[in-house]
Design an enzyme around this catalytic site. Structure first.
Site, short mmCIF file in Angstrom:
data_model
loop_
_atom_site.label_atom_id
_atom_site.label_comp_id
_atom_site.label_asym_id
_atom_site.label_seq_id
_atom_site.Cartn_x
_atom_site.Cartn_y
_atom_site.Cartn_z
N LYS A 178 0.50 -1.17 0.01
CA LYS A 178 -0.02 0.45 0.38
C LYS A 178 0.83 1.04 0.32
O LYS A 178 1.85 1.03 0.31
CB LYS A 178 -1.05 0.58 0.99
CG LYS A 178 -1.95 0.68 0.99
CD LYS A 178 -3.00 -0.32 0.18
CE LYS A 178 -4.53 1.16 -0.29
NZ LYS A 178 -5.69 0.14 -0.58
N GLY A 201 -5.36 2.64 -7.06
CA GLY A 201 -6.27 3.27 -6.80
C GLY A 201 -6.99 3.88 -5.46
O GLY A 201 -6.54 2.06 -5.28
N ASP A 202 -6.46 3.67 -5.22
CA ASP A 202 -7.30 4.23 -3.56
C ASP A 202 -7.91 5.32 -3.21
O ASP A 202 -9.16 6.34 -4.14
CB ASP A 202 -6.45 3.97 -2.56
CG ASP A 202 -7.60 3.37 -1.24
OD1 ASP A 202 -7.35 1.96 -0.86
OD2 ASP A 202 -7.25 3.81 -0.34
#
Length: 448
Positions: free
Chosen positions: A129, A168-169
């Site tokens: 992440k 993406g996030d």
């Protein structure tokens, strides 16, 4: 924090001292450790090989500055991260989050969770992440482009299609991924599938935008079927109004549900007649406006300030799709008391530990995010496959594969819950199913 297994207790307590200021990370570790205790009984090889000690430490944690210039010519500096948590079953895979709340604890919690979520998909992807405390809200397209280019100018040296594949996030959609990919290609002179969530014109996958929301509903449908019911006629409350929430709304409506409330960071809208997907999609996805403006377009809807209040709206099904810890114990009690029969998580860890315990003890259907929101990363894995093969699958092909993956995740979590003596407890089942695969791969590869 109490455990029955001495090995689990020792490792957690040691971590709590070393990571005392990382509350989100410790919360995520506690949830996993508490759930996997039954899987450690009778398996001394996990302690012998130091699996838990190794599993809670990222293989690599990168902290770097991002310097960029705003539209007024002022130099801005943000802090950025990439956490490459575990590569036992494949290259690191996980999104990039751009939000003022981003810090080391949140990035580590997301990377740790991603490891088990990716394991559940059965695709060869490790956990990672990243992100930055940069806030894209209120920024011009040029400012976002300059930030993304500066961000990738450092990140590029740590990623690759067979090493680490970001996506993406929160705060990172198709626009941001496009700028990031363009800068990577310019620096490396290499057109590869190094990012997922790309535009359809340069290697993206159909159904990627819809995947997390659709997958959430496919998983929830399996949960409901275990109680001989379905979405048809159910009142659904969805927090958030980004991609996950929007496409959970669309899919749930197609399955017969009535979406009566949605939110953004300013508050929530309620319409007992059911919210209009196309109006909401245009408002949030195209025009990028605040959710209260929905009420100007649909006169039967009402706006309420304060996004947490959405959990006071009585419903049959709750789909939290906003952010971590948005449901506390009080909200959980309110949902259950108001007759909610199913909570299925679309955001990452949206329920506090106390809220999770209440959902489980109350006997309602409840799914942790690592199982029910895995559709996004699963479809990212499918995008990686298409990039590797230089192919583009149809929307129907990708959607069918996604549906199959979500059904298999539910089955794996449910079967594990039964095998270890907690039938129907998907918190136990999902964590054990994800953990065992990663642990076995780590043992097979030796101490690395």
């Amino acid at each position: 924090m109490s455990f029955t297994n001495k090995y689990v207790e020792r490792v957690y307590n040691e971590l709590a001292v070393k990571s005392a200021d990382e509350k989100e990370f410790l919360q995520a570790v506690y949830e996993v450790f508490k759930a996997i205790e039954p899987a450690l009984e009778g398996h001394p090889e996990y302690e012998k090989n130091g699996i838990l000690e190794r599993m809670v430490e990222p293989e690599r944690f990168i902290l770097f500055k991002v310097s960029w210039v705003d539209d007024q010519g002022k130099v801005r500096v943000n802090r950025a991260y990439r956490c490459q948590f575990n590569s036992a079953i494949g290259p690191y895979k996980g999104g990039l989050r751009l939000h003022p709340s981003v810090n080391a604890s949140i990035i580590k919690f997301l990377g740790f969770e991603q490891t088990f979520k990716n394991s559940l998909t059965s695709l060869p992807m490790g956990g990672g992440k990243g992100g930055s405390d940069f806030d894209p809200k209120g920024k011009s397209d040029l400012e976002i482009m300059r930030f993304c280019q500066a961000f990738m100018t450092e990140l590029y040296r740590h990623i690759g299609p067979d090493t680490d594949v970001p996506a993406g996030d929160i705060g990172v959609g198709a626009r941001e991924v496009g700028y990031l990919f363009g800068q990577y290609k310019r620096i490396k002179n290499d057109f590869t599938g190094v990012l997922t969530g790309k535009g359809l014109t340069f290697g993206g996958s159909l159904a990627r935008k819809e995947a997390t929301g659709y997958g959430l509903c496919y998983f929830t449908r399996e949960m409901l079927a275990s109680k001989n019911t379905d979405f048809n006629g159910k009142k659904v409350v969805i927090s958030g109004s980004g991609n996950v929430a929007l496409y959970a709304m669309q899919k749930a409506q197609s399955l017969g549900a009535r979406i009566i409330a949605m939110s953004d960071s300013s508050g929530y809208v309620v319409d007992e007649n059911g919210l209009d997907f196309e109006v909401m999609r245009k408002l949030k996805e195209v025009d990028r406006k605040r959710i209260h403006e929905y009420c100007d377009l649909v006169k039967t809807a009402t706006f309420h300030e304060g996004c947490r209040g959405i959990w006071t709206v009585p419903c049959d099904i709750a789909l939290p799709c906003a952010t971590q810890n948005e449901i506390d114990l009080e909200s959980a009690k309110t949902l259950v008391a108001n007759g909610c029969m199913c909570v299925s998580e679309g955001a990452n860890m949206p329920s506090t530990a106390e809220a999770m315990d209440h959902f489980v003890s109350s006997g309602i259907l409840y799914s942790p995010s690592k199982a029910s929101n895995a559709g996004g990363v699963a479809t990212s894995g499918l995008e990686m496959s298409q990039n590797s093969e230089r192919l583009s699958w149809s929307f129907e092909e990708v959607d069918a594969k996604l549906e199959g993956i979500m059904k298999n995740i539910y089955k794996a979590a449910y079967d594990a819950s039964c095998k270890y003596g907690y039938p129907g407890n998907l918190v136990v089942g999902a964590n054990i199913a994800g953990f065992v695969k990663v642990a076995e791969a780590m043992i097979a590869q030796g101490v690395v």
